[in-house]
Design a protein around this motif. Structure first.
Motif, PDB file in Angstrom:
ATOM      1  N   MET A 171       6.529 -45.948  31.466  1.00 21.35           N
ATOM      2  CA  MET A 171       7.479 -46.138  32.569  1.00 21.35           C
ATOM      3  C   MET A 171       7.236 -45.101  33.673  1.00 21.35           C
ATOM      4  O   MET A 171       7.441 -45.378  34.853  1.00 21.35           O
ATOM      5  CB  MET A 171       8.920 -46.066  32.053  1.00 21.35           C
ATOM      6  CG  MET A 171       9.313 -47.271  31.223  1.00 21.35           C
ATOM      7  SD  MET A 171       9.212 -48.846  32.141  1.00 21.35           S
ATOM      8  CE  MET A 171       7.964 -49.726  31.231  1.00 21.35           C
ATOM      9  N   TRP A 172       6.770 -43.945  33.282  1.00 23.06           N
ATOM     10  CA  TRP A 172       6.416 -42.919  34.282  1.00 23.06           C
ATOM     11  C   TRP A 172       5.225 -43.414  35.114  1.00 23.06           C
ATOM     12  O   TRP A 172       5.215 -43.318  36.340  1.00 23.06           O
ATOM     13  CB  TRP A 172       6.067 -41.610  33.554  1.00 23.06           C
ATOM     14  CG  TRP A 172       5.938 -40.432  34.469  1.00 23.06           C
ATOM     15  CD1 TRP A 172       6.950 -39.613  34.889  1.00 23.06           C
ATOM     16  CD2 TRP A 172       4.726 -39.932  35.074  1.00 23.06           C
ATOM     17  NE1 TRP A 172       6.445 -38.632  35.722  1.00 23.06           N
ATOM     18  CE2 TRP A 172       5.093 -38.811  35.856  1.00 23.06           C
ATOM     19  CE3 TRP A 172       3.394 -40.321  35.032  1.00 23.06           C
ATOM     20  CZ2 TRP A 172       4.162 -38.071  36.591  1.00 23.06           C
ATOM     21  CZ3 TRP A 172       2.456 -39.596  35.768  1.00 23.06           C
ATOM     22  CH2 TRP A 172       2.836 -38.474  36.538  1.00 23.06           C
ATOM     23  N   VAL A 173       4.245 -44.006  34.412  1.00 22.60           N
ATOM     24  CA  VAL A 173       3.069 -44.564  35.108  1.00 22.60           C
ATOM     25  C   VAL A 173       3.489 -45.719  36.012  1.00 22.60           C
ATOM     26  O   VAL A 173       2.989 -45.871  37.129  1.00 22.60           O
ATOM     27  CB  VAL A 173       1.996 -45.023  34.075  1.00 22.60           C
ATOM     28  CG1 VAL A 173       0.907 -45.846  34.746  1.00 22.60           C
ATOM     29  CG2 VAL A 173       1.399 -43.818  33.358  1.00 22.60           C
ATOM     30  N   LEU A 174       4.432 -46.522  35.517  1.00 19.75           N
ATOM     31  CA  LEU A 174       4.932 -47.630  36.353  1.00 19.75           C
ATOM     32  C   LEU A 174       5.512 -47.069  37.655  1.00 19.75           C
ATOM     33  O   LEU A 174       5.237 -47.586  38.745  1.00 19.75           O
ATOM     34  CB  LEU A 174       5.991 -48.436  35.584  1.00 19.75           C
ATOM     35  CG  LEU A 174       6.623 -49.602  36.340  1.00 19.75           C
ATOM     36  CD1 LEU A 174       5.593 -50.670  36.683  1.00 19.75           C
ATOM     37  CD2 LEU A 174       7.770 -50.231  35.527  1.00 19.75           C
ATOM     38  N   GLY A 175       6.270 -45.999  37.540  1.00 23.33           N
ATOM     39  CA  GLY A 175       6.844 -45.366  38.732  1.00 23.33           C
ATOM     40  C   GLY A 175       5.739 -44.882  39.670  1.00 23.33           C
ATOM     41  O   GLY A 175       5.787 -45.101  40.879  1.00 23.33           O
ATOM     42  N   LEU A 176       4.711 -44.265  39.083  1.00 28.23           N
ATOM     43  CA  LEU A 176       3.582 -43.756  39.872  1.00 28.23           C
ATOM     44  C   LEU A 176       2.913 -44.901  40.639  1.00 28.23           C
ATOM     45  O   LEU A 176       2.679 -44.810  41.853  1.00 28.23           O
ATOM     46  CB  LEU A 176       2.588 -43.079  38.917  1.00 28.23           C
ATOM     47  CG  LEU A 176       1.287 -42.552  39.494  1.00 28.23           C
ATOM     48  CD1 LEU A 176       0.869 -41.274  38.757  1.00 28.23           C
ATOM     49  CD2 LEU A 176       0.144 -43.549  39.389  1.00 28.23           C
ATOM     50  N   LEU A 177       2.643 -46.004  39.910  1.00 31.17           N
ATOM     51  CA  LEU A 177       1.957 -47.137  40.551  1.00 31.17           C
ATOM     52  C   LEU A 177       2.851 -47.801  41.599  1.00 31.17           C
ATOM     53  O   LEU A 177       2.351 -48.285  42.619  1.00 31.17           O
ATOM     54  CB  LEU A 177       1.514 -48.151  39.491  1.00 31.17           C
ATOM     55  CG  LEU A 177       0.346 -47.674  38.616  1.00 31.17           C
ATOM     56  CD1 LEU A 177       0.146 -48.606  37.416  1.00 31.17           C
ATOM     57  CD2 LEU A 177      -0.957 -47.578  39.426  1.00 31.17           C
ATOM     58  N   TYR A 215       7.488 -42.037  40.232  1.00 30.97           N
ATOM     59  CA  TYR A 215       7.457 -42.416  41.650  1.00 30.97           C
ATOM     60  C   TYR A 215       7.423 -41.171  42.534  1.00 30.97           C
ATOM     61  O   TYR A 215       6.598 -41.036  43.447  1.00 30.97           O
ATOM     62  CB  TYR A 215       8.704 -43.254  41.945  1.00 30.97           C
ATOM     63  CG  TYR A 215       8.669 -43.984  43.263  1.00 30.97           C
ATOM     64  CD1 TYR A 215       8.236 -45.299  43.335  1.00 30.97           C
ATOM     65  CD2 TYR A 215       9.091 -43.362  44.444  1.00 30.97           C
ATOM     66  CE1 TYR A 215       8.216 -45.990  44.543  1.00 30.97           C
ATOM     67  CE2 TYR A 215       9.073 -44.041  45.663  1.00 30.97           C
ATOM     68  CZ  TYR A 215       8.637 -45.355  45.702  1.00 30.97           C
ATOM     69  OH  TYR A 215       8.604 -46.025  46.893  1.00 30.97           O
ATOM     70  N   LYS A 216       8.319 -40.242  42.195  1.00 40.55           N
ATOM     71  CA  LYS A 216       8.459 -39.016  42.983  1.00 40.55           C
ATOM     72  C   LYS A 216       7.196 -38.158  42.875  1.00 40.55           C
ATOM     73  O   LYS A 216       6.704 -37.612  43.872  1.00 40.55           O
ATOM     74  CB  LYS A 216       9.672 -38.238  42.444  1.00 40.55           C
ATOM     75  CG  LYS A 216      10.183 -37.133  43.304  1.00 40.55           C
ATOM     76  CD  LYS A 216      11.638 -36.813  42.921  1.00 40.55           C
ATOM     77  CE  LYS A 216      12.163 -35.636  43.714  1.00 40.55           C
ATOM     78  NZ  LYS A 216      11.816 -34.347  43.122  1.00 40.55           N
TER      79      LYS A 216
END
Lengths: 630, 320
Positions: A171-177, A215-216
């Motif tokens: 989910m962290w990677v999802l935010g990044l992408l 994301y941030k």
């Protein structure tokens, strides 16, 4: 959370973004780290934003292969763009790797190109000595190959929010992408809530925190930022994979029984059905084996209930005897074959179009049957409904051949408006008309009405033995001939109702590519790209495999060369042992040669991967002797 | 027309005539003269007539073999399918059509060899149907090959010096399965017992498994003649809850053994007796075992509108 997402959204507005038409993104990890959930979410979010999407899962053969190994790569590719996307595309533009070892398999498969961004988890740089060395060597190698490397402290960042980073990185990677590709954070948050809807509020919140944190972090630490403009779609859309589409098709066809036995990659269709089929008037029966699964469905269908069995190639092999019975006794039945690599147990999680000839001919004796091959996720839905109608009208088993690529690929399509007309007609239980026999074959079409248990006056004993119109075991020598003609004639009757296939491109030229099933998008994209470079190439795609679509011979005659493009095995001329005399052709090529008496060539391979446009273009370059790739 | 049921309790109108055994008879049976299957056929036709089963609501499902020709000789619906595969078909019929009377006709090869996997699971599903295992301990249709229930030493075309494996005891095997609910054994030549067993099986709410020891006069004459002729060869199981015979009928058996069909442990012990005698009667009955056909029928008849609503709300999950 709404406050924080607004803050971030306002921050992103200051970022300079490159406008791109499309992107191919891969997330690759060890099994169980949630890469697929991450990619599917990214695909769904993008579809919701109005982008075209196609996803392909990267699945290892084992449930839990060794960690940090080449064979263990588990992940997903997401191709998303401004326009409709019909296939997995060529090389990846960006890859997020939860460890660097899992990338080797993808590099071997030529999935990346110089300039591909590799975002690699950097915790391995400080791991055990052995891992540290391997990590550094890999990074060196990747640089040599021209990839652009970014080392990302995924675990370190995730541990700020969760105690087990393995359960949080996706989910962290999802935010990044979402940040890198300018995905709408509100839609993303909704998606995360939907994934974890069955979990506690606490779990949902920590995943939302991870999404926003990723994301941030990307906003503050990464330099590459893109935007993929989308067109506002007209009307409502849905986004799902092929097995989910099949499951919805089963319900929309009014099918009352799905009888199955678990087999990869077909099983997830029954998982999708399990949630709703009972409220939609149907039920799932998990049988003791593949044979019982189809026998159960045949029993229900004989008794007037609509039935489907969903399986894959090895299951079809076991079901073959019952399929022959269904043909002989003229029992309507939908059989969905989610093909996988073969022979035997072959490649359970990988794509192949290897069952065409086995479903066409694999039976005791001559067993004519109807075979359909959907080419898109949307068709996976509609073809089940069509199959059910055909099964009932023609008293025949009807195959729907999908494959692992369609089964797991996610694509948006216009939301079907479920109609009661799609449902199977209720079975007529009125008194059977005096004098009408159980197999009262129409001499022209071979069609006959079917009495159902419960129907007064229609009593007959169905048999797999040769039988006369009354279903009595045949002792008259002429009856077997007449019965075989009737069963075969049904296909001719159906063929009369079919349209000629539509040619993609000019109506004549140097080369015609012929495909079937899931390769349609890749073939058509390759043809379009080749035509832009001046190649006189066209393509057509066959959806009705049996009876074969009409009008092929005159179409083929207008092209200098015809070849099929398929994912199954064929010999290639040039191998020292292979000559025109002993060459074995790909399955559709074999079939079309017999059907049209045309010298049809084929391009096929069995790497267990969907065909990419670039592979077809490379073949076209050779075949047409043209320079088609920049 | 108004008629009385045989028990003179209920008066009910009939829209047709009373169905006699002839009304259930189709073409002439093509079994060998003296084959036990003829007796079973007539007893089943009698059961249908006694119960006044609507022929159109009655389905006989069979596999392959001598026994499996049975449905062709009944004027009901029938399904003569594949070797060993009667159980899945019958289960599919019953699962979504609880209104139908379902019978499974199977033989020793069909049930205990090629179809053994399905046999095990059909017992576990426990759907309401009557299973008649015609056990003549030999493959007859293919002209004498060893069957899984052939006694050790049986000379056949596949074992000319005698079979080497001990036979399966279908009663014992069935009694060992989970959710088993009715197991009985009878013989084709004791008509009163056969008929009483069929009636008891038909009245059972779940799957009634009946093994019928059946003569094969062509290939197994030597095996069966002594049993048929020797009054000591059979032990009849007696209990008020079991197969109840009239006093005259009971008198014809020399060996009578009390056995309570509620006791599965004792039932398994009695099944062991097969080594010295042929026990006939009701081995075990449990009317409360869970039934898979009740699960299969639970959502029948949902309206098309409700079904469309369910699909649409499911589709909402995929909406964008």
């Amino acid at each position: 959370m709404s406050t924080s997402s607004e803050t971030i959204n306002s921050a992103t507005s200051t970022i300079k973004r490159d406008k791109i038409k499309e992107a191919v993104i891969e997330i690759v990890s060890d099994s169980g780290e949630g890469a697929q959930k991450c990619g599917q979410s990214l695909g769904t979010i993008s579809a919701k934003m109005g982008n075209g999407v196609w996803t392909v899962e990267i699945i290892p053969a084992e449930i839990r292969p060794p960690a940090r190994s080449k064979a263990g790569a588990s992940g997903i590719r997401v191709r998303m763009g401004s326009n409709k996307i019909t296939n997995m595309g060529d090389h990846a533009d960006m890859v997020v790797a939860l460890n660097e070892q899992v990338l080797y398999g993808r590099i071997d498969q030529n999935a990346y190109k110089p300039g591909t961004y590799l975002l690699i988890e950097n915790k391995w740089a400080t791991h055990t000595e052995e891992t540290k060395v391997a990590y550094e060597q890999s990074l060196l190698k990747f640089k040599e190959l021209g990839y652009i490397i970014h080392e990302i402290p995924m675990e370190k960042e995730c541990l700020k929010y969760v105690s087990d980073a393995r359960k949080g990185k996706n989910m962290w990677v999802l935010g990044l992408l979402c940040n890198v590709y300018d995905r709408d954070l509100t839609i993303a948050a909704e998606q995360v809530k939907s994934i974890f809807s069955k979990k506690s509020d606490e779990v949902i919140q920590s995943n939302l925190d991870l999404l926003h944190a990723g994301y941030k972090w990307a906003n503050e630490n990464l330099s590459m930022h893109f935007t993929i403009p989308s067109k506002p779609s007209e009307g409502e859309y849905v986004v799902m994979n092929g097995n989910e589409a099949v499951s919805l098709g089963v319900m929309a066809a009014g099918i009352e029984l799905c009888s199955m036995y678990p087999i990869t990659p077909a099983t997830s269709a029954s998982h999708a059905l399990a949630e709703t089929i009972e409220s939609a008037g149907g039920i799932i029966h998990q049988a003791e084996d593949e044979i019982a699964a189809i026998g159960f469905a045949i029993g229900a269908s004989y008794a007037g209930k609509t039935a489907v069995t969903i399986t894959s190639g090895p299951g079809i092999a076991l079901k073959t005897e019952f399929i022959g019975l269904a043909v002989m006794a003229e029992i309507p039945l939908v059989i969905i074959d989610v093909q996988r690599g073969g022979p035997s147990t072959g490649l359970p999680t990988k794509v192949e179009q290897g069952d065409l000839l086995s479903v066409l001919y694999g039976a005791a004796g001559d067993a004519p049957k109807i075979i359909l091959a959907p080419a898109t996720i949307e068709e996976c839905f509609h073809y089940v409904i069509l199959a059910r109608k055909l099964a009932e009208s023609f008293r025949s088993p009807v195959f729907v051949l999908t494959n692992a690529n369609l089964a797991t690929g996610v694509q948006p399509f216009p939301r079907p408006n479920i109609k009661s007309a799609w449902f199977s007609d209720p079975i007529d239980q009125s008194k059977w008309k005096e004098g009408v026999k159980a197999y009262d074959w129409d001499p022209q079409t071979g069609l006959s009405k079917r009495p159902i248990p419960g129907q007064k006056g229609g009593m007959y004993t169905l048999t797999g033995l040769a039988h006369d119109e009354e279903s009595h075991v045949a002792y008259d020598p002429a009856i077997n001939q007449r019965a075989a003609e009737s069963r075969s004639r049904k296909l001719a009757a159906l063929k009369q109702t079919l349209k000629e296939p539509i040619i993609n491109g000019d109506q004549s030229g140097d080369l015609l590519l012929v495909g079937w099933g899931s390769t349609k998008g890749a073939i058509e994209e390759a043809v379009e790209r080749a035509r832009e470079k001046g190649a006189k190439v066209s393509s057509l795609h066959i959806h009705f495999m049996s009876p074969m679509e009409p009008g092929l011979k005159p179409i083929f005659d207008k092209f200098k060369k015809v070849m099929t493009v398929e994912i199954n095995y064929s010999d290639t001329i040039g191998n020292p042992l292979i000559t025109k005399e002993n060459r074995r052709y790909a399955q559709l090529a074999w079939y079309l040669r017999a059907e049209t008496l045309t010298d049809i060539d084929c391009f096929s391979n069995v790497y267990g991967q969907p065909l990419s446009p670039i592979k077809i273009l490379q073949m076209l370059e050779k075949t047409l002797d043209l320079n088609l790739i920049e | 027309m108004i008629t009385l049921k045989p028990d003179f309790c209920d008066i009910e109108p009939l829209d047709g005539h009373l169905l006699s055994t002839d009304d259930y008879a189709s073409s002439e049976a093509r079994w060998c003269s003296g084959c036990g299957a003829h007796t079973i056929l007539h007893s089943v036709q009698k059961l249908c007539s006694d119960e006044q089963l609507p022929p159109e609501k009655t389905v006989f499902v069979s596999g392959i073999g001598c026994s499996s020709r049975f449905p062709h000789y009944m004027k009901t619906y029938g399904f003569h399918g594949l070797h060993g595969r009667a159980f899945p078909v019958a289960s599919g019929v019953k699962f979504r059509r609880p209104d139908l009377n379902v019978f499974v006709i199977t033989g020793d090869g069909d049930c205990c060899s090629i179809g053994a996997g399905h046999w095990v699971h059909a017992i576990r599903y426990n759907m309401k149907m009557v299973v008649l295992l015609f056990d003549n301990s030999i493959y007859g249709l293919t002209k004498k090959q060893t069957s899984p229930t052939s006694p050790i030493g049986t000379v056949s075309n596949t074992h000319p010096t005698g079979s080497v494996l001990p036979p399966i005891n279908p009663i014992q095997a069935t009694l060992g399965l989970p959710n088993v609910s009715f197991v009985a054994q009878t013989v084709d030549w004791k008509l009163a017992h056969l008929e009483a067993t069929l009636k008891k099986a038909f009245d059972h709410p779940g799957l009634a498994f009946v093994r019928i020891v059946q003569r094969c006069p062509v290939w197994m004459r030597d095996t069966y003649e002594p049993t048929v002729k020797d009054p000591n060869a059979i032990t009849v199981l007696h209990h008020d809850e079991g197969i109840v015979l009239g006093e005259d009928a009971l008198k014809k058996f020399r060996h009578v053994k009390d056995h309570d069909p509620a006791d599965i442990v004792k039932a398994r012990e009695v099944a062991e007796l097969v080594k010295t005698t042929t026990p006939i009667g009701l081995f075990y009955q449990n009317k409360n075992a869970s039934r898979y056909d009740e699960y299969g029928a639970h959502n029948l008849g949902i309206s098309v509108e409700d079904r469309i609503d369910a699909i649409n709300s499911h589709m909402d999950k995929y909406a964008i």
